[in-house]
Motif scaffolding. Structure first.
Motif, PDB file in Angstrom:
ATOM      1  N   LEU A   1      -1.679   0.024  11.683  1.00 28.41           N
ATOM      2  CA  LEU A   1      -1.244  -1.383  11.741  1.00 28.41           C
ATOM      3  C   LEU A   1       0.280  -1.527  11.900  1.00 28.41           C
ATOM      4  CD1 LEU A   1      -1.735  -4.460  11.314  1.00 28.41           C
ATOM      5  CD2 LEU A   1      -1.605  -4.004   8.841  1.00 28.41           C
ATOM      6  N   HIS A   2       0.708  -2.413  12.788  1.00 33.16           N
ATOM      7  CA  HIS A   2       2.139  -2.681  12.933  1.00 33.16           C
ATOM      8  C   HIS A   2       2.367  -4.059  13.541  1.00 33.16           C
ATOM      9  CE1 HIS A   2       0.596  -0.476  16.407  1.00 33.16           C
ATOM     10  NE2 HIS A   2       1.378  -1.234  17.151  1.00 33.16           N
ATOM     11  N   PHE A   3       3.495  -4.652  13.165  1.00 30.13           N
ATOM     12  CA  PHE A   3       3.940  -5.894  13.781  1.00 30.13           C
ATOM     13  C   PHE A   3       5.099  -5.577  14.721  1.00 30.13           C
ATOM     14  CE2 PHE A   3       1.568  -7.627  10.287  1.00 30.13           C
ATOM     15  CZ  PHE A   3       0.999  -8.770  10.830  1.00 30.13           C
ATOM     16  N   HIS A   4       5.036  -6.167  15.908  1.00 28.56           N
ATOM     17  CA  HIS A   4       6.135  -6.071  16.867  1.00 28.56           C
ATOM     18  C   HIS A   4       7.075  -7.248  16.626  1.00 28.56           C
ATOM     19  CE1 HIS A   4       4.024  -3.217  19.720  1.00 28.56           C
ATOM     20  NE2 HIS A   4       2.973  -3.724  19.117  1.00 28.56           N
ATOM     21  N   VAL A   5       8.379  -6.973  16.572  1.00 27.38           N
ATOM     22  CA  VAL A   5       9.396  -8.021  16.396  1.00 27.38           C
ATOM     23  C   VAL A   5      10.378  -7.894  17.558  1.00 27.38           C
ATOM     24  CG1 VAL A   5      11.241  -8.903  14.922  1.00 27.38           C
ATOM     25  CG2 VAL A   5       9.212  -7.883  13.867  1.00 27.38           C
TER      26      VAL A   5
ATOM     27  N   GLN B   1       1.008  -8.738  17.242  1.00 28.18           N
ATOM     28  CA  GLN B   1       0.243  -7.682  16.562  1.00 28.18           C
ATOM     29  C   GLN B   1      -1.069  -7.513  17.315  1.00 28.18           C
ATOM     30  OE1 GLN B   1      -2.755  -7.293  14.438  1.00 28.18           O
ATOM     31  NE2 GLN B   1      -1.971  -5.197  14.459  1.00 28.18           N
ATOM     32  N   LEU B   2      -1.377  -6.280  17.729  1.00 27.30           N
ATOM     33  CA  LEU B   2      -2.617  -5.994  18.450  1.00 27.30           C
ATOM     34  C   LEU B   2      -3.556  -5.242  17.510  1.00 27.30           C
ATOM     35  CD1 LEU B   2      -1.013  -4.768  21.821  1.00 27.30           C
ATOM     36  CD2 LEU B   2      -1.707  -7.096  21.203  1.00 27.30           C
ATOM     37  N   SER B   3      -4.748  -5.763  17.306  1.00 28.16           N
ATOM     38  CA  SER B   3      -5.738  -5.133  16.426  1.00 28.16           C
ATOM     39  C   SER B   3      -6.933  -4.667  17.239  1.00 28.16           C
ATOM     40  CB  SER B   3      -6.185  -6.113  15.330  1.00 28.16           C
ATOM     41  OG  SER B   3      -5.312  -6.073  14.233  1.00 28.16           O
TER      42      SER B   3
ATOM     43  N   ALA C   1       6.376  -4.029  30.930  1.00 25.07           N
ATOM     44  CA  ALA C   1       5.019  -3.616  30.562  1.00 25.07           C
ATOM     45  C   ALA C   1       4.995  -3.068  29.130  1.00 25.07           C
ATOM     46  CB  ALA C   1       4.510  -2.575  31.539  1.00 25.07           C
ATOM     47  N   HIS C   2       3.827  -3.179  28.492  1.00 23.74           N
ATOM     48  CA  HIS C   2       3.641  -2.730  27.113  1.00 23.74           C
ATOM     49  C   HIS C   2       3.588  -1.201  27.046  1.00 23.74           C
ATOM     50  CE1 HIS C   2       2.352  -2.933  22.977  1.00 23.74           C
ATOM     51  NE2 HIS C   2       1.270  -2.233  23.242  1.00 23.74           N
ATOM     52  N   ALA C   3       4.404  -0.620  26.152  1.00 25.44           N
ATOM     53  CA  ALA C   3       4.385   0.825  25.873  1.00 25.44           C
ATOM     54  C   ALA C   3       4.435   1.646  27.159  1.00 25.44           C
ATOM     55  CB  ALA C   3       3.139   1.186  25.058  1.00 25.44           C
TER      56      ALA C   3
ATOM     57  N   ASN D   1      -2.239  10.177  13.398  1.00 29.24           N
ATOM     58  CA  ASN D   1      -1.640   9.272  14.399  1.00 29.24           C
ATOM     59  C   ASN D   1      -0.111   9.309  14.283  1.00 29.24           C
ATOM     60  OD1 ASN D   1      -0.487   6.604  13.192  1.00 29.24           O
ATOM     61  ND2 ASN D   1      -2.359   6.965  12.014  1.00 29.24           N
ATOM     62  N   ILE D   2       0.553   8.887  15.359  1.00 32.41           N
ATOM     63  CA  ILE D   2       2.019   9.023  15.459  1.00 32.41           C
ATOM     64  C   ILE D   2       2.757   8.348  14.299  1.00 32.41           C
ATOM     65  CG2 ILE D   2       4.020   8.318  16.855  1.00 32.41           C
ATOM     66  CD1 ILE D   2       2.138   8.607  19.316  1.00 32.41           C
ATOM     67  N   PHE D   3       2.299   7.155  13.919  1.00 29.09           N
ATOM     68  CA  PHE D   3       3.029   6.439  12.864  1.00 29.09           C
ATOM     69  C   PHE D   3       2.801   7.083  11.493  1.00 29.09           C
ATOM     70  CE2 PHE D   3       3.185   2.185  15.413  1.00 29.09           C
ATOM     71  CZ  PHE D   3       3.995   2.800  16.345  1.00 29.09           C
ATOM     72  N   ALA D   4       1.622   7.682  11.280  1.00 28.63           N
ATOM     73  CA  ALA D   4       1.387   8.418  10.033  1.00 28.63           C
ATOM     74  C   ALA D   4       2.364   9.601   9.957  1.00 28.63           C
ATOM     75  CB  ALA D   4      -0.055   8.905   9.964  1.00 28.63           C
TER      76      ALA D   4
ATOM     77  N   PHE E   1      11.256   0.468  12.335  1.00 29.47           N
ATOM     78  CA  PHE E   1      12.007   1.353  13.230  1.00 29.47           C
ATOM     79  C   PHE E   1      11.919   0.830  14.652  1.00 29.47           C
ATOM     80  CE2 PHE E   1       7.760   3.001  12.317  1.00 29.47           C
ATOM     81  CZ  PHE E   1       7.212   3.198  13.574  1.00 29.47           C
ATOM     82  N   MET E   2      12.797   1.375  15.513  1.00 28.47           N
ATOM     83  CA  MET E   2      12.844   0.912  16.902  1.00 28.47           C
ATOM     84  C   MET E   2      11.628   1.398  17.682  1.00 28.47           C
ATOM     85  SD  MET E   2      15.554  -0.660  16.411  1.00 28.47           S
ATOM     86  CE  MET E   2      15.520  -1.506  17.991  1.00 28.47           C
ATOM     87  N   ASP E   3      11.067   0.516  18.492  1.00 33.98           N
ATOM     88  CA  ASP E   3       9.989   0.911  19.404  1.00 33.98           C
ATOM     89  C   ASP E   3      10.591   1.820  20.491  1.00 33.98           C
ATOM     90  OD1 ASP E   3       7.036  -0.634  20.348  1.00 33.98           O
ATOM     91  OD2 ASP E   3       8.047   0.789  21.677  1.00 33.98           O
ATOM     92  N   ILE E   4       9.935   2.941  20.732  1.00 37.16           N
ATOM     93  CA  ILE E   4      10.472   3.949  21.660  1.00 37.16           C
ATOM     94  C   ILE E   4      10.327   3.527  23.136  1.00 37.16           C
ATOM     95  CG2 ILE E   4       8.429   5.416  22.058  1.00 37.16           C
ATOM     96  CD1 ILE E   4      10.077   7.825  21.205  1.00 37.16           C
ATOM     97  N   MET E   5       9.396   2.598  23.391  1.00 37.54           N
ATOM     98  CA  MET E   5       9.197   2.064  24.754  1.00 37.54           C
ATOM     99  C   MET E   5       9.274   0.536  24.692  1.00 37.54           C
ATOM    100  SD  MET E   5       6.100   4.587  26.012  1.00 37.54           S
ATOM    101  CE  MET E   5       5.367   4.858  24.395  1.00 37.54           C
ATOM    102  N   PRO E   6      10.483   0.020  24.440  1.00 37.38           N
ATOM    103  CA  PRO E   6      10.632  -1.404  24.127  1.00 37.38           C
ATOM    104  C   PRO E   6      10.336  -2.344  25.296  1.00 37.38           C
ATOM    105  CG  PRO E   6      12.763  -0.370  24.400  1.00 37.38           C
ATOM    106  CD  PRO E   6      11.753   0.738  24.455  1.00 37.38           C
TER     107      PRO E   6
ATOM    108  N   ALA F   1      -8.065  -4.803  22.211  1.00 32.97           N
ATOM    109  CA  ALA F   1      -7.008  -5.822  22.295  1.00 32.97           C
ATOM    110  C   ALA F   1      -5.744  -5.253  22.941  1.00 32.97           C
ATOM    111  CB  ALA F   1      -6.683  -6.351  20.903  1.00 32.97           C
ATOM    112  N   GLY F   2      -5.733  -3.916  23.146  1.00 30.65           N
ATOM    113  CA  GLY F   2      -4.565  -3.274  23.747  1.00 30.65           C
ATOM    114  C   GLY F   2      -3.777  -2.424  22.777  1.00 30.65           C
ATOM    115  N   GLN F   3      -4.274  -2.292  21.529  1.00 34.86           N
ATOM    116  CA  GLN F   3      -3.570  -1.465  20.537  1.00 34.86           C
ATOM    117  C   GLN F   3      -3.586  -0.005  20.987  1.00 34.86           C
ATOM    118  OE1 GLN F   3      -5.268  -1.627  16.565  1.00 34.86           O
ATOM    119  NE2 GLN F   3      -3.564  -0.485  15.662  1.00 34.86           N
ATOM    120  N   THR F   4      -2.403   0.625  21.004  1.00 33.50           N
ATOM    121  CA  THR F   4      -2.318   2.005  21.470  1.00 33.50           C
ATOM    122  C   THR F   4      -2.047   2.999  20.343  1.00 33.50           C
ATOM    123  OG1 THR F   4       0.016   1.692  22.039  1.00 33.50           O
ATOM    124  CG2 THR F   4      -1.588   1.377  23.812  1.00 33.50           C
ATOM    125  N   VAL F   5      -1.515   2.533  19.208  1.00 37.19           N
ATOM    126  CA  VAL F   5      -1.295   3.411  18.050  1.00 37.19           C
ATOM    127  C   VAL F   5      -2.155   2.886  16.895  1.00 37.19           C
ATOM    128  CG1 VAL F   5       0.380   4.346  16.416  1.00 37.19           C
ATOM    129  CG2 VAL F   5       1.060   3.989  18.793  1.00 37.19           C
ATOM    130  N   PRO F   6      -3.093   3.708  16.396  1.00 40.31           N
ATOM    131  CA  PRO F   6      -4.060   3.217  15.409  1.00 40.31           C
ATOM    132  C   PRO F   6      -3.547   3.201  13.969  1.00 40.31           C
ATOM    133  CG  PRO F   6      -4.620   5.452  16.000  1.00 40.31           C
ATOM    134  CD  PRO F   6      -3.426   5.084  16.838  1.00 40.31           C
TER     135      PRO F   6
END
Ligand code: 5GP
Length: 140
Positions: free
Chosen positions: A101-105, A88-90, A117-119, A7-10, A31-36, A94-99
């Motif tokens: 775990l991450h918290f959005h701030v 946090q989407l689990s 819109a999300h991502a 996955n992308i975050f790995a 790190f910064m979300d690429i589609m904030p 729930a809408g999680q697009t990257v598998p």
């Protein structure tokens, strides 16, 4: 839940893909979300390979939350934000697009973030780099 180490975050954690980094310690990376959904939208992820909130041991989660709090304080300061949104989407349902775990701030409000819109829309990399530098400076 099975963890997909492609996955992308790995890949970001292994340094195989770039990111606009704001913080790193033994347990976490931010790190910064690429589609904030707002300027300053930052992601905080564990180094532990968990897909959702339900897949991480409590001690690893505690370390991740300590990092999230640190990053949230810096994001708030860097953007002179009156408030911080944490979400946090689990699970894909729930809408999680990257598998991974991450918290959005976000230095924003629920109302403002719902206007983007999300991502959905890629941000300019130079802008993300500037925001990351601002947050790193606020971290001290
Ligand atoms: P989720 O939908 O899983 O809660 O959130 C995943 C987030 O990761 C989204 O906000 C999306 O914009 C962000 N994202 C997706 N791909 C990348 C990427 O390659 N790099 C970064 N920095 N963020 C990403």
């Amino acid at each position: 839940m099975n963890y997909d180490n492609q996955n992308i975050f790995a890949k970001i954690l292994r340094g195989e893909l770039p990111c606009q980094k704001v913080y790193e310690d033994d347990h976490s990376l931010a790190f910064m979300d690429i589609m904030p959904q707002a300027d300053g939208h930052t992601l905080v992820i564990p180094k532990y390979p968990a897909v959702t909130l339900l897949d991480i041991p409590a001690d690893q989660l505690a370390a991740l939350m300590a990092s999230t709090q640190k990053v949230a304080a810096a994001v708030k300061k860097a953007f002179a934000a009156p408030g911080i949104v944490l979400f946090q989407l689990s699970g894909a349902e729930a809408g999680q697009t990257v598998p991974h775990l991450h918290f959005h701030v976000l230095p924003s409000s629920l109302r403002t973030l719902m206007t983007r819109a999300h991502a959905a829309q890629m941000e300019d990399q130079a802008k993300l780099a500037e925001f990351a530098a601002r947050i790193r400076a606020a971290l001290g």
